[in-house]
Design a protein around this motif. Structure first.
Motif, PDB file in Angstrom:
ATOM      1  N   ALA A 103       0.799  -1.178  -0.443  1.00 22.78           N
ATOM      2  CA  ALA A 103       0.283   0.411  -0.003  1.00 22.78           C
ATOM      3  C   ALA A 103       1.010   1.136  -0.108  1.00 22.78           C
ATOM      4  CB  ALA A 103      -0.766  -0.060   0.990  1.00 22.78           C
ATOM      5  N   MET A 104       2.086   0.981   0.568  1.00 20.52           N
ATOM      6  CA  MET A 104       3.321   2.095   0.933  1.00 20.52           C
ATOM      7  C   MET A 104       4.003   1.622   1.337  1.00 20.52           C
ATOM      8  SD  MET A 104       2.102   5.658   3.208  1.00 20.52           S
ATOM      9  CE  MET A 104       0.760   6.199   3.042  1.00 20.52           C
ATOM     10  N   VAL A 105       5.273   3.182   0.368  1.00 23.06           N
ATOM     11  CA  VAL A 105       6.931   2.933   0.571  1.00 23.06           C
ATOM     12  C   VAL A 105       6.941   4.049   1.293  1.00 23.06           C
ATOM     13  CG1 VAL A 105       8.498   3.162  -0.095  1.00 23.06           C
ATOM     14  CG2 VAL A 105       7.170   1.948  -1.368  1.00 23.06           C
ATOM     15  N   GLU A 106       6.949   3.870   2.947  1.00 25.28           N
ATOM     16  CA  GLU A 106       7.730   4.651   4.382  1.00 25.28           C
ATOM     17  C   GLU A 106       8.867   5.074   3.676  1.00 25.28           C
ATOM     18  OE1 GLU A 106       5.944   4.811   7.703  1.00 25.28           O
ATOM     19  OE2 GLU A 106       4.692   3.883   7.119  1.00 25.28           O
ATOM     20  N   GLY A 107       9.372   5.822   2.726  1.00 26.26           N
ATOM     21  CA  GLY A 107      10.913   5.728   2.469  1.00 26.26           C
ATOM     22  C   GLY A 107      11.771   6.319   1.566  1.00 26.26           C
ATOM     23  N   VAL A 108      10.939   6.924   0.758  1.00 27.70           N
ATOM     24  CA  VAL A 108      11.613   7.308  -1.066  1.00 27.70           C
ATOM     25  C   VAL A 108      12.556   8.737  -0.144  1.00 27.70           C
ATOM     26  CG1 VAL A 108      11.714   8.917  -2.591  1.00 27.70           C
ATOM     27  CG2 VAL A 108       9.583   6.846  -1.871  1.00 27.70           C
ATOM     28  N   ASP A 109      13.716   8.534  -0.406  1.00 26.77           N
ATOM     29  CA  ASP A 109      15.032   9.349  -0.171  1.00 26.77           C
ATOM     30  C   ASP A 109      16.364  10.216  -1.076  1.00 26.77           C
ATOM     31  OD1 ASP A 109      16.183   7.232  -0.510  1.00 26.77           O
ATOM     32  OD2 ASP A 109      17.278   6.537   1.657  1.00 26.77           O
ATOM     33  N   ASN A 110      15.524   9.829  -2.316  1.00 23.24           N
ATOM     34  CA  ASN A 110      16.220  10.439  -3.406  1.00 23.24           C
ATOM     35  C   ASN A 110      15.181  10.359  -4.608  1.00 23.24           C
ATOM     36  OD1 ASN A 110      17.324   8.017  -4.764  1.00 23.24           O
ATOM     37  ND2 ASN A 110      18.223   7.978  -2.851  1.00 23.24           N
ATOM     38  N   GLU A 111      16.282  10.978  -5.700  1.00 21.13           N
ATOM     39  CA  GLU A 111      15.202  11.084  -6.394  1.00 21.13           C
ATOM     40  C   GLU A 111      15.424   9.789  -7.531  1.00 21.13           C
ATOM     41  OE1 GLU A 111      15.743  14.118  -9.563  1.00 21.13           O
ATOM     42  OE2 GLU A 111      15.306  16.108  -7.717  1.00 21.13           O
ATOM     43  N   LYS A 112      16.129   9.151  -7.255  1.00 16.81           N
ATOM     44  CA  LYS A 112      16.932   8.055  -8.118  1.00 16.81           C
ATOM     45  C   LYS A 112      15.447   6.294  -7.880  1.00 16.81           C
ATOM     46  CE  LYS A 112      20.343   4.183  -8.557  1.00 16.81           C
ATOM     47  NZ  LYS A 112      21.623   3.526  -8.137  1.00 16.81           N
ATOM     48  N   ILE A 113      15.775   6.595  -6.616  1.00 13.07           N
ATOM     49  CA  ILE A 113      14.514   5.675  -5.752  1.00 13.07           C
ATOM     50  C   ILE A 113      13.287   6.095  -6.249  1.00 13.07           C
ATOM     51  CG2 ILE A 113      14.319   6.536  -3.444  1.00 13.07           C
ATOM     52  CD1 ILE A 113      14.938   2.454  -5.161  1.00 13.07           C
ATOM     53  N   ALA A 114      12.754   7.043  -6.344  1.00 11.36           N
ATOM     54  CA  ALA A 114      11.478   7.901  -7.251  1.00 11.36           C
ATOM     55  C   ALA A 114      11.326   7.266  -8.463  1.00 11.36           C
ATOM     56  CB  ALA A 114      11.395   8.798  -6.259  1.00 11.36           C
ATOM     57  N   ASN A 115      12.341   7.694  -9.239  1.00 13.60           N
ATOM     58  CA  ASN A 115      12.461   7.206 -10.532  1.00 13.60           C
ATOM     59  C   ASN A 115      12.194   5.580 -10.627  1.00 13.60           C
ATOM     60  OD1 ASN A 115      12.403   9.812 -11.552  1.00 13.60           O
ATOM     61  ND2 ASN A 115      14.587  10.312 -12.075  1.00 13.60           N
ATOM     62  N   GLN A 116      12.432   4.723 -10.295  1.00 22.38           N
ATOM     63  CA  GLN A 116      12.855   3.017 -10.510  1.00 22.38           C
ATOM     64  C   GLN A 116      11.398   3.124  -9.790  1.00 22.38           C
ATOM     65  OE1 GLN A 116      14.558   1.349 -11.684  1.00 22.38           O
ATOM     66  NE2 GLN A 116      14.719  -0.453 -10.913  1.00 22.38           N
ATOM     67  N   LEU A 117      10.856   3.362  -8.645  1.00 21.15           N
ATOM     68  CA  LEU A 117       9.488   3.476  -8.525  1.00 21.15           C
ATOM     69  C   LEU A 117       8.132   3.324  -9.222  1.00 21.15           C
ATOM     70  CD1 LEU A 117       9.822   3.939  -4.635  1.00 21.15           C
ATOM     71  CD2 LEU A 117       9.244   1.964  -5.443  1.00 21.15           C
ATOM     72  N   ASP A 118       9.051   4.745  -9.997  1.00 20.99           N
ATOM     73  CA  ASP A 118       7.810   4.867 -11.322  1.00 20.99           C
ATOM     74  C   ASP A 118       7.640   3.785 -12.045  1.00 20.99           C
ATOM     75  OD1 ASP A 118       5.606   7.203 -11.697  1.00 20.99           O
ATOM     76  OD2 ASP A 118       7.348   7.560 -13.594  1.00 20.99           O
ATOM     77  N   ARG A 119       8.974   3.759 -12.380  1.00 17.66           N
ATOM     78  CA  ARG A 119       9.309   3.118 -13.727  1.00 17.66           C
ATOM     79  C   ARG A 119       8.661   1.276 -13.546  1.00 17.66           C
ATOM     80  NH1 ARG A 119      14.647   5.631 -14.587  1.00 17.66           N
ATOM     81  NH2 ARG A 119      15.209   4.223 -12.953  1.00 17.66           N
ATOM     82  N   VAL A 120       8.528   1.218 -12.459  1.00 15.31           N
ATOM     83  CA  VAL A 120       8.086  -0.761 -12.059  1.00 15.31           C
ATOM     84  C   VAL A 120       6.886  -0.244 -11.799  1.00 15.31           C
ATOM     85  CG1 VAL A 120       8.734  -2.291 -10.265  1.00 15.31           C
ATOM     86  CG2 VAL A 120      10.624  -1.141 -10.760  1.00 15.31           C
ATOM     87  N   VAL A 121       6.188   0.145 -11.205  1.00 18.99           N
ATOM     88  CA  VAL A 121       4.745   0.461 -11.229  1.00 18.99           C
ATOM     89  C   VAL A 121       4.400   0.210 -13.052  1.00 18.99           C
ATOM     90  CG1 VAL A 121       2.903   1.888  -9.756  1.00 18.99           C
ATOM     91  CG2 VAL A 121       4.660   0.792  -8.525  1.00 18.99           C
ATOM     92  N   SER A 122       4.622   0.997 -13.398  1.00 16.19           N
ATOM     93  CA  SER A 122       4.286   1.121 -14.450  1.00 16.19           C
ATOM     94  C   SER A 122       4.391   0.290 -15.290  1.00 16.19           C
ATOM     95  CB  SER A 122       4.936   2.354 -14.979  1.00 16.19           C
ATOM     96  OG  SER A 122       4.336   2.506 -16.738  1.00 16.19           O
TER      97      SER A 122
END
Length: 245
Positions: A103-122
Motif C-alpha cells: 500500500a505504501m513505501v515509507e522511505g523515498v529518500d532520493n530521486e533515483k529511487i522515486a524514478n525506479q519505483l515509478d518505472r516499475v509500477v508503470s
C-alpha cells in the motif's frame, strides 16, 4: 517459549497500544481513526502476524525486502503492507512483484529511487503507489533521508515527475534509540508547511509518519497521522542471523 502464549500476548499488547493511540489522538483533538497504526512485524513469524490480523488489525509493516517478500504471500490479501525505510533500487522490482498489496513505501529518500519505483509500477500496470518522502530530521550521517532543506524539491519531483506514484506525505525515523525529541517532530512539521505551500496542498492532505514504540504518543500529540509500532505489540526483536535489506 510457547508460541500460543506469545500470540496471546501480542493480541493483548495490540489492544493496549490501540487504547494508548486513541487517548493520544483525543489529547491532540482528533479521532483515533485519523491516526493509522502500522504494526511492524520485523523478525516475527507469520503465525504471530496472523494472530494480530485475526484480532482485527489490517495494516502491517516490514523493513527488509526479503522478509516482506516471504511473509506477504502467506497472509491474507486484504492486508495493507507498508515498506519502511531505505529501499535499494535493485530491490524495487522483486518487492512490487511479490507484494501486490503493497500500500505504501515509507522511505523515498532520493530521486533515483522515486524514478525506479515509478518505472516499475508503470511496467507491472498496478495502481499508483503511495509514497512518503523520508526526511532526516536528526541530522545523523548514519540515517537515510533527505535533508530538511531538500524536502520540497524531492516532494515536488515525486508529485510532478512520477505519474505512477502518489505523494502522500513525509516520514522520519528518529534518533539512534528509535525515539525522537520534540525538535525532530517539529522539524517534520515545518517541512510539511513548506511542502504544502510549494505544492499547493492542504496540510491535512499531507501525512506525517512519525513515532515508533518509544515515542508514538508524543508523536500523535504533535500531529502524526501514521505511527509505526513494533516491539510494543510483538515484543523484542529476534535476530537469529545477520539481515540484509
Amino acid at each position: 517459549m510457547a508460541a500460543p502464549a506469545m500470540e496471546g500476548l501480542a493480541v493483548t499488547a495490540l489492544r493496549s497500544a490501540m487504547l494508548r493511540v486513541r487517548q493520544a489522538a483525543e489529547r491532540s483533538g482528533r479521532r483515533s481513526d485519523q491516526v493509522r497504526v502500522v504494526a511492524v512485524s520485523k523478525t516475527k513469524p507469520v503465525s504471530l502476524i496472523r494472530q494480530v490480523y485475526d484480532a482485527g488489525h489490517r495494516c502491517f509493516g516490514e523493513n527488509y525486502v526479503q522478509e516482506i517478500n516471504e511473509k506477504a504471500p502467506q497472509l491474507p490479501e486484504d492486508i495493507e503492507w507498508h515498506f519502511i525505510g531505505h529501499l535499494q533500487s535493485n530491490k524495487v522490482k522483486p518487492l512490487l512483484a511479490a507484494v501486490p498489496n503493497l500500500a505504501m513505501v515509507e522511505g523515498v529518500d532520493n530521486e533515483k529511487i522515486a524514478n525506479q519505483l515509478d518505472r516499475v509500477v508503470s511496467g507491472i500496470r498496478r495502481k499508483p503507489l503511495k509514497v512518503l518522502v523520508q526526511v532526516n530530521t536528526s541530522g545523523e550521517v548514519s540515517k537515510s533521508g533527505v535533508e530538511p532543506s531538500g524536502c520540497v524539491e524531492l516532494a515536488k519531483h515525486v508529485k510532478l515527475g512520477c505519474p505512477n506514484l502518489e505523494f502522500s506525505g513525509l516520514m522520519t525515523i528518529g534518533m539512534p534509540d528509535y525515539s525522537s525529541t520534540p525538535e525532530n517532530f517539529r522539524r517534520l512539521l515545518n517541512c510539511r508547511i513548506e511542502v504544502c505551500k510549494a505544492l499547493g496542498m492542504a496540510e491535512e492532505q499531507c501525512e506525517l509518519s512519525m513515532g515508533m514504540s518509544g515515542d508514538f504518543e508524543q508523536a500523535i500529540e504533535m500531529g502524526s497521522t501514521n505511527v509505526r509500532i513494533g516491539s510494543t505489540i510483538f515484543g523484542p526483536r529476534e535476530y537469529p542471523k545477520k539481515e540484509q535489506n
